[in-house]
Design an enzyme around this catalytic site. Structure first.
Site, PDB file in Angstrom:
ATOM      1  N   CYS A  74     109.806 105.786 114.654  1.00 50.73           N
ATOM      2  CA  CYS A  74     111.101 105.093 114.656  1.00 50.73           C
ATOM      3  C   CYS A  74     111.587 104.856 116.088  1.00 50.73           C
ATOM      4  CB  CYS A  74     112.156 105.929 113.956  1.00 50.73           C
ATOM      5  SG  CYS A  74     111.887 106.190 112.208  1.00 50.73           S
ATOM      6  N   GLU A  76     114.536 105.433 117.381  1.00 50.25           N
ATOM      7  CA  GLU A  76     115.353 106.506 117.949  1.00 50.25           C
ATOM      8  C   GLU A  76     114.479 107.564 118.611  1.00 50.25           C
ATOM      9  OE1 GLU A  76     115.529 105.136 114.959  1.00 50.25           O
ATOM     10  OE2 GLU A  76     117.528 105.289 114.086  1.00 50.25           O
TER      11      GLU A  76
HETATM   12  N1  THU Z   1     113.064 102.859 111.325  1.00 56.27           N
HETATM   13  C1  THU Z   1     113.575 103.141 112.554  1.00 56.27           C
HETATM   14  O1  THU Z   1     113.002 102.788 113.589  1.00 56.27           O
HETATM   15  N2  THU Z   1     114.737 103.830 112.616  1.00 56.27           N
HETATM   16  C2  THU Z   1     115.469 104.195 111.537  1.00 56.27           C
HETATM   17  O2  THU Z   1     116.509 104.797 111.712  1.00 56.27           O
HETATM   18  C3  THU Z   1     115.013 103.883 110.190  1.00 56.27           C
HETATM   19  C4  THU Z   1     113.673 103.266 110.088  1.00 56.27           C
HETATM   20  C5  THU Z   1     111.818 102.100 111.262  1.00 56.27           C
HETATM   21  C6  THU Z   1     110.619 102.866 110.815  1.00 56.27           C
HETATM   22  C7  THU Z   1     109.751 101.759 110.266  1.00 56.27           C
HETATM   23  O3  THU Z   1     109.029 101.168 111.336  1.00 56.27           O
HETATM   24  C8  THU Z   1     110.735 100.727 109.746  1.00 56.27           C
HETATM   25  O4  THU Z   1     111.974 101.028 110.370  1.00 56.27           O
HETATM   26  C9  THU Z   1     110.915 100.763 108.242  1.00 56.27           C
HETATM   27  O5  THU Z   1     111.153 102.033 107.776  1.00 56.27           O
END
Ligand code: THU
Length: 161
Positions: A74, A76
């Site tokens: 993700c 973050e």
């Molecule tokens: N994702 C994030 O980068 N941050 C979040 O807080 C929620 C989900 C990303 C992970 C994945 O690449 C995509 O969003 C779908 O879940």
């Protein structure tokens, strides 16, 4: 005797970017620009994060997916680990996060997943200073949280080890 306790926290909801203080607006715009470098060919869901540090530096991250889905990360965590790697002993003040999809308009503020809450909480606990969060979709309102602890109550930290 058993004791019932109520855990409460407050958030601030801003109508849009223009309502934010200029520094927060600039930080969120860095997150928007980081979002454009998301590698999200599987979910088409793009997230950008910008970390503002006590030394006035800003470090960014975006989600990076993988054909082996769980190997992706993700935005973050990419951002907070990037900050930890680049400025290991500098406190984090604020993390701005924004999410957009190639398939629809994300109008609700981004909600960091549980793993990212835990990862950010580690740094908050270590620095003994709250990390403020600014959460935004692509458009619409922005939520400000005063600390990661607020959105990860009863969190696990190094004091248990
Ligand atoms: N994702 C994030 O980068 N941050 C979040 O807080 C929620 C989900 C990303 C992970 C994945 O690449 C995509 O969003 C779908 O879940």
């Amino acid at each position: 005797m058993a004791l019932k306790k109520e855990l409460r926290f407050q958030i601030t909801v801003y109508e849009d970017l223009n309502e934010l203080a200029p520094k927060d607006q600039a930080l969120m715009l860095q997150a928007v620009s980081a979002r454009k470098n998301a590698y999200a060919p599987y979910s088409n869901f793009r997230v950008g994060a910008a970390v503002s540090l006590a030394n006035a530096e800003i470090v960014i991250g975006s989600n990076q997916e993988n054909a082996s889905y769980p190997s992706g990360l993700c935005a973050e965590r990419v951002a907070i680990f990037h900050a930890g790697a680049k400025f290991p002993n500098v406190s984090v003040n604020t993390v701005a996060i924004t999410a957009a999809s190639d398939n629809y308009e994300v109008t609700s503020p981004a909600a960091p997943c549980g793993n990212c809450r835990q990862a950010m909480y580690e740094y908050e606990f270590k620095q003994k200073q709250p990390i403020r969060l600014l959460l935004m979709g692509e458009t619409g309102s922005i939520i400000e949280c005063s600390s990661v602890d607020d959105i990860l109550p009863l969190g696990f930290n190094s004091s248990f080890l």
